[in-house]
Design a protein around this motif. Structure first.
Motif, PDB file in Angstrom:
ATOM      1  N   LYS A  91     -52.998  52.125  85.592  1.00  0.00           N
ATOM      2  CA  LYS A  91     -51.965  53.166  85.635  1.00  0.00           C
ATOM      3  C   LYS A  91     -50.827  52.802  86.577  1.00  0.00           C
ATOM      4  O   LYS A  91     -50.041  53.653  86.971  1.00  0.00           O
ATOM      5  CB  LYS A  91     -52.581  54.506  86.040  1.00  0.00           C
ATOM      6  CG  LYS A  91     -53.533  55.064  85.018  1.00  0.00           C
ATOM      7  CD  LYS A  91     -52.784  55.433  83.760  1.00  0.00           C
ATOM      8  CE  LYS A  91     -53.724  56.016  82.725  1.00  0.00           C
ATOM      9  NZ  LYS A  91     -53.090  56.261  81.475  1.00  0.00           N
ATOM     10  N   GLU A  92     -50.709  51.545  86.937  1.00  0.00           N
ATOM     11  CA  GLU A  92     -49.644  51.109  87.829  1.00  0.00           C
ATOM     12  C   GLU A  92     -48.284  51.283  87.140  1.00  0.00           C
ATOM     13  O   GLU A  92     -48.135  51.031  85.949  1.00  0.00           O
ATOM     14  CB  GLU A  92     -49.932  49.653  88.199  1.00  0.00           C
ATOM     15  CG  GLU A  92     -48.808  48.729  88.251  1.00  0.00           C
ATOM     16  CD  GLU A  92     -49.252  47.282  88.463  1.00  0.00           C
ATOM     17  OE1 GLU A  92     -48.427  46.554  88.992  1.00  0.00           O
ATOM     18  OE2 GLU A  92     -50.365  46.904  88.108  1.00  0.00           O
ATOM     19  N   TYR A  93     -47.305  51.746  87.897  1.00  0.00           N
ATOM     20  CA  TYR A  93     -45.967  51.976  87.343  1.00  0.00           C
ATOM     21  C   TYR A  93     -45.038  50.863  87.797  1.00  0.00           C
ATOM     22  O   TYR A  93     -44.669  50.768  88.972  1.00  0.00           O
ATOM     23  CB  TYR A  93     -45.425  53.342  87.783  1.00  0.00           C
ATOM     24  CG  TYR A  93     -44.098  53.674  87.160  1.00  0.00           C
ATOM     25  CD1 TYR A  93     -44.009  54.026  85.819  1.00  0.00           C
ATOM     26  CD2 TYR A  93     -42.923  53.626  87.909  1.00  0.00           C
ATOM     27  CE1 TYR A  93     -42.780  54.320  85.245  1.00  0.00           C
ATOM     28  CE2 TYR A  93     -41.691  53.927  87.333  1.00  0.00           C
ATOM     29  CZ  TYR A  93     -41.631  54.271  85.996  1.00  0.00           C
ATOM     30  OH  TYR A  93     -40.423  54.557  85.417  1.00  0.00           O
ATOM     31  N   ALA A  94     -44.694  49.997  86.870  1.00  0.00           N
ATOM     32  CA  ALA A  94     -43.752  48.888  87.111  1.00  0.00           C
ATOM     33  C   ALA A  94     -43.004  48.704  85.789  1.00  0.00           C
ATOM     34  O   ALA A  94     -43.360  47.862  84.974  1.00  0.00           O
ATOM     35  CB  ALA A  94     -44.492  47.622  87.507  1.00  0.00           C
ATOM     36  N   PRO A  95     -42.004  49.557  85.537  1.00  0.00           N
ATOM     37  CA  PRO A  95     -41.377  49.591  84.210  1.00  0.00           C
ATOM     38  C   PRO A  95     -40.743  48.270  83.776  1.00  0.00           C
ATOM     39  O   PRO A  95     -40.217  47.523  84.599  1.00  0.00           O
ATOM     40  CB  PRO A  95     -40.314  50.679  84.336  1.00  0.00           C
ATOM     41  CG  PRO A  95     -40.135  50.921  85.786  1.00  0.00           C
ATOM     42  CD  PRO A  95     -41.357  50.452  86.484  1.00  0.00           C
ATOM     43  N   VAL A  96     -40.860  48.016  82.478  1.00  0.00           N
ATOM     44  CA  VAL A  96     -40.195  46.871  81.849  1.00  0.00           C
ATOM     45  C   VAL A  96     -39.444  47.387  80.626  1.00  0.00           C
ATOM     46  O   VAL A  96     -39.856  48.353  79.984  1.00  0.00           O
ATOM     47  CB  VAL A  96     -41.183  45.758  81.425  1.00  0.00           C
ATOM     48  CG1 VAL A  96     -41.874  45.148  82.621  1.00  0.00           C
ATOM     49  CG2 VAL A  96     -42.181  46.255  80.414  1.00  0.00           C
TER      50      VAL A  96
END
Length: 131
Positions: A91-96
């Motif tokens: 659930k890590e948030y690191a948008p691409v």
């Protein structure tokens, strides 16, 4: 003798009509299926890109060109309908942001979508943006 001559004429006629038909089939236009694909990090902190042509050329730069083309063909060129390859993601948030620009079957393509992480993008787009 007449039978041999008749058979020879029939063979020549068959060859002369078959060759133009085969040549006509090989001259059918191949649909233009060329896309430039990019993947970029949040606020464009990094960006990667690769050209993809389908069917892929032997010197294709996309590491999964054949499977990416197969996924695009299955989706009829509609990137919103890619079959993807579901798998678990953290659930890590690191948008691409992924983007495709080019042509598919003569239609212009401009498509862009942001995902919460690279894993989620991979899950939903499969091999297309896996480079």
């Amino acid at each position: 003798m007449r039978l041999r001559a008749s058979l020879a004429v029939a063979a020549v006629l068959t060859l002369t009509t078959a060759v133009p038909a085969a040549a006509a089939r090989s001259e059918e236009p191949v649909p233009d299926r060329s896309l430039f694909l990019t993947v970029s990090g949040s606020e464009n902190t990094w960006i990667r890109g690769v050209a993809l042509s389908c069917p892929p050329a032997p010197d294709a730069r996309h590491p999964h060109a054949a499977t990416a083309c197969a996924a695009l063909v299955a989706a009829a060129g509609d990137l919103d309908r890619l079959p993807g390859e579901p798998h678990l993601c953290t659930k890590e948030y690191a948008p691409v942001t992924v983007m495709a620009i080019g042509t598919w079957d003569g239609r212009p393509v401009t498509w862009r979508k942001t995902f919460p992480s690279a894993c989620e993008a991979d899950t939903l787009t499969g091999p297309v943006f896996r480079f």
